[in-house]
Design a protein around this motif. Structure first.
Motif, short mmCIF file in Angstrom:
data_model
loop_
_atom_site.label_atom_id
_atom_site.label_comp_id
_atom_site.label_asym_id
_atom_site.label_seq_id
_atom_site.Cartn_x
_atom_site.Cartn_y
_atom_site.Cartn_z
N PRO A 238 40.01 46.18 44.52
CA PRO A 238 38.56 46.36 44.43
C PRO A 238 37.86 45.85 45.68
CG PRO A 238 39.24 44.47 43.15
CD PRO A 238 40.48 45.10 43.67
N ARG A 239 36.76 46.51 46.05
CA ARG A 239 35.99 46.06 47.21
C ARG A 239 34.77 45.24 46.79
NH1 ARG A 239 35.63 51.89 49.60
NH2 ARG A 239 37.82 52.38 49.44
N THR A 240 34.13 45.66 45.70
CA THR A 240 32.93 44.97 45.21
C THR A 240 33.09 44.69 43.72
OG1 THR A 240 31.75 46.99 44.57
CG2 THR A 240 31.49 46.25 46.85
N ILE A 241 32.15 43.91 43.18
CA ILE A 241 32.22 43.61 41.74
C ILE A 241 31.96 44.84 40.90
CG2 ILE A 241 31.66 41.17 42.01
CD1 ILE A 241 28.84 41.86 40.98
N ILE B 283 38.21 39.09 42.51
CA ILE B 283 38.31 39.78 43.80
C ILE B 283 38.83 38.83 44.88
CG2 ILE B 283 36.95 40.85 45.65
CD1 ILE B 283 35.20 42.08 43.43
N SER B 284 38.38 37.58 44.85
CA SER B 284 38.84 36.62 45.86
C SER B 284 40.31 36.27 45.71
CB SER B 284 37.99 35.35 45.82
OG SER B 284 38.26 34.60 44.65
N ARG B 285 40.84 36.34 44.50
CA ARG B 285 42.25 36.00 44.25
C ARG B 285 43.15 37.23 44.10
NH1 ARG B 285 43.19 30.63 42.20
NH2 ARG B 285 41.68 29.37 43.31
N THR C 111 42.76 35.98 27.30
CA THR C 111 43.20 36.91 28.33
C THR C 111 42.16 38.02 28.45
OG1 THR C 111 45.52 36.48 27.86
CG2 THR C 111 45.02 38.50 29.06
N MET C 112 41.63 38.19 29.66
CA MET C 112 40.71 39.29 29.94
C MET C 112 41.45 40.31 30.78
SD MET C 112 36.99 37.75 30.63
CE MET C 112 36.17 36.77 29.38
N HIS C 113 41.31 41.56 30.40
CA HIS C 113 41.97 42.63 31.13
C HIS C 113 41.06 43.11 32.25
CE1 HIS C 113 45.34 43.00 28.34
NE2 HIS C 113 44.47 42.58 27.46
N VAL C 114 41.67 43.39 33.40
CA VAL C 114 40.94 43.81 34.60
C VAL C 114 41.26 45.28 34.87
CG1 VAL C 114 40.56 43.39 37.05
CG2 VAL C 114 41.10 41.48 35.53
N VAL C 115 40.21 46.08 34.97
CA VAL C 115 40.36 47.50 35.29
C VAL C 115 39.63 47.74 36.60
CG1 VAL C 115 39.86 49.86 34.55
CG2 VAL C 115 40.44 48.12 32.85
N VAL C 116 40.28 48.45 37.52
CA VAL C 116 39.69 48.75 38.82
C VAL C 116 39.32 50.23 38.84
CG1 VAL C 116 40.05 48.79 41.31
CG2 VAL C 116 41.06 46.98 39.93
N SER D 13 30.32 36.12 38.10
CA SER D 13 31.07 35.07 38.79
C SER D 13 32.57 35.24 38.57
CB SER D 13 30.64 33.70 38.30
OG SER D 13 29.29 33.48 38.58
N LEU D 14 32.95 35.63 37.36
CA LEU D 14 34.37 35.86 37.07
C LEU D 14 34.92 37.00 37.92
CD1 LEU D 14 34.40 35.55 33.18
CD2 LEU D 14 35.04 33.81 34.85
N LYS D 15 34.13 38.07 38.06
CA LYS D 15 34.57 39.21 38.87
C LYS D 15 34.72 38.80 40.33
CE LYS D 15 32.64 42.97 36.11
NZ LYS D 15 31.69 44.11 36.14
N GLU D 16 33.80 38.00 40.83
CA GLU D 16 33.90 37.52 42.21
C GLU D 16 35.17 36.69 42.40
OE1 GLU D 16 30.18 35.50 42.71
OE2 GLU D 16 29.07 37.36 43.02
N PHE D 17 35.51 35.87 41.41
CA PHE D 17 36.73 35.08 41.46
C PHE D 17 37.96 35.99 41.49
CE2 PHE D 17 40.29 33.22 39.14
CZ PHE D 17 40.58 32.14 39.96
#
Length: 118
Positions: free
Chosen positions: A49-52, A38-40, A86-91, A32-36
């Motif tokens: 990113p295209r998908t989770i 991507i939406s933002r 803080t969560m780090h996001v890697v694509v 759910s966090l990943k979907e959020f």
């Protein structure tokens, strides 16, 4: 659910910009966090990113599994219960085709150094 039971998260992107902070229930899944995220995702970024499956969330040096909840992924040592996490996001970069791989391999061969150290 009381306000203090919520967990406040922000997501740090690869270039240092942030998404959030937003408060979540501890039972919220990483998926759910990943979907959020991507939406933002900011529209001005070259890499998006295209998908989770293209996104990895990292918390305290651990890559989080999609089926984990926030409560399961928290690291209790040194964290304040009401603190911001803080969560780090890697694509993941886009997968290239076979022709691109051949061109890359040939470019590596051509760019070899011809120096000799005596």
């Amino acid at each position: 659910m009381a306000e203090e039971d919520l967990i406040e998260l922000k997501f740090r992107l690869f270039d240092g910009t942030d998404i959030g902070p937003i408060k979540y229930k501890p039972s919220t899944t990483v998926q759910s966090l990943k979907e959020f995220v991507i939406s933002r995702w900011p529209q001005d970024k070259d890499i998006a990113p295209r998908t989770i499956n293209d996104v990895k969330l990292i918390n305290a040096g651990k890559i989080l599994d999609n089926h984990q909840t926030i409560a399961e992924s928290r690291v209790p040592v040194g964290e304040l219960p009401s603190g911001l996490i803080t969560m780090h996001v890697v694509v993941r970069p886009p997968v290239s085709g076979k022709n691109d791989e051949k061109q890359l391999a040939e470019a590596r061969k051509q760019n070899r150094c011809g120096c000799t150290i005596l």
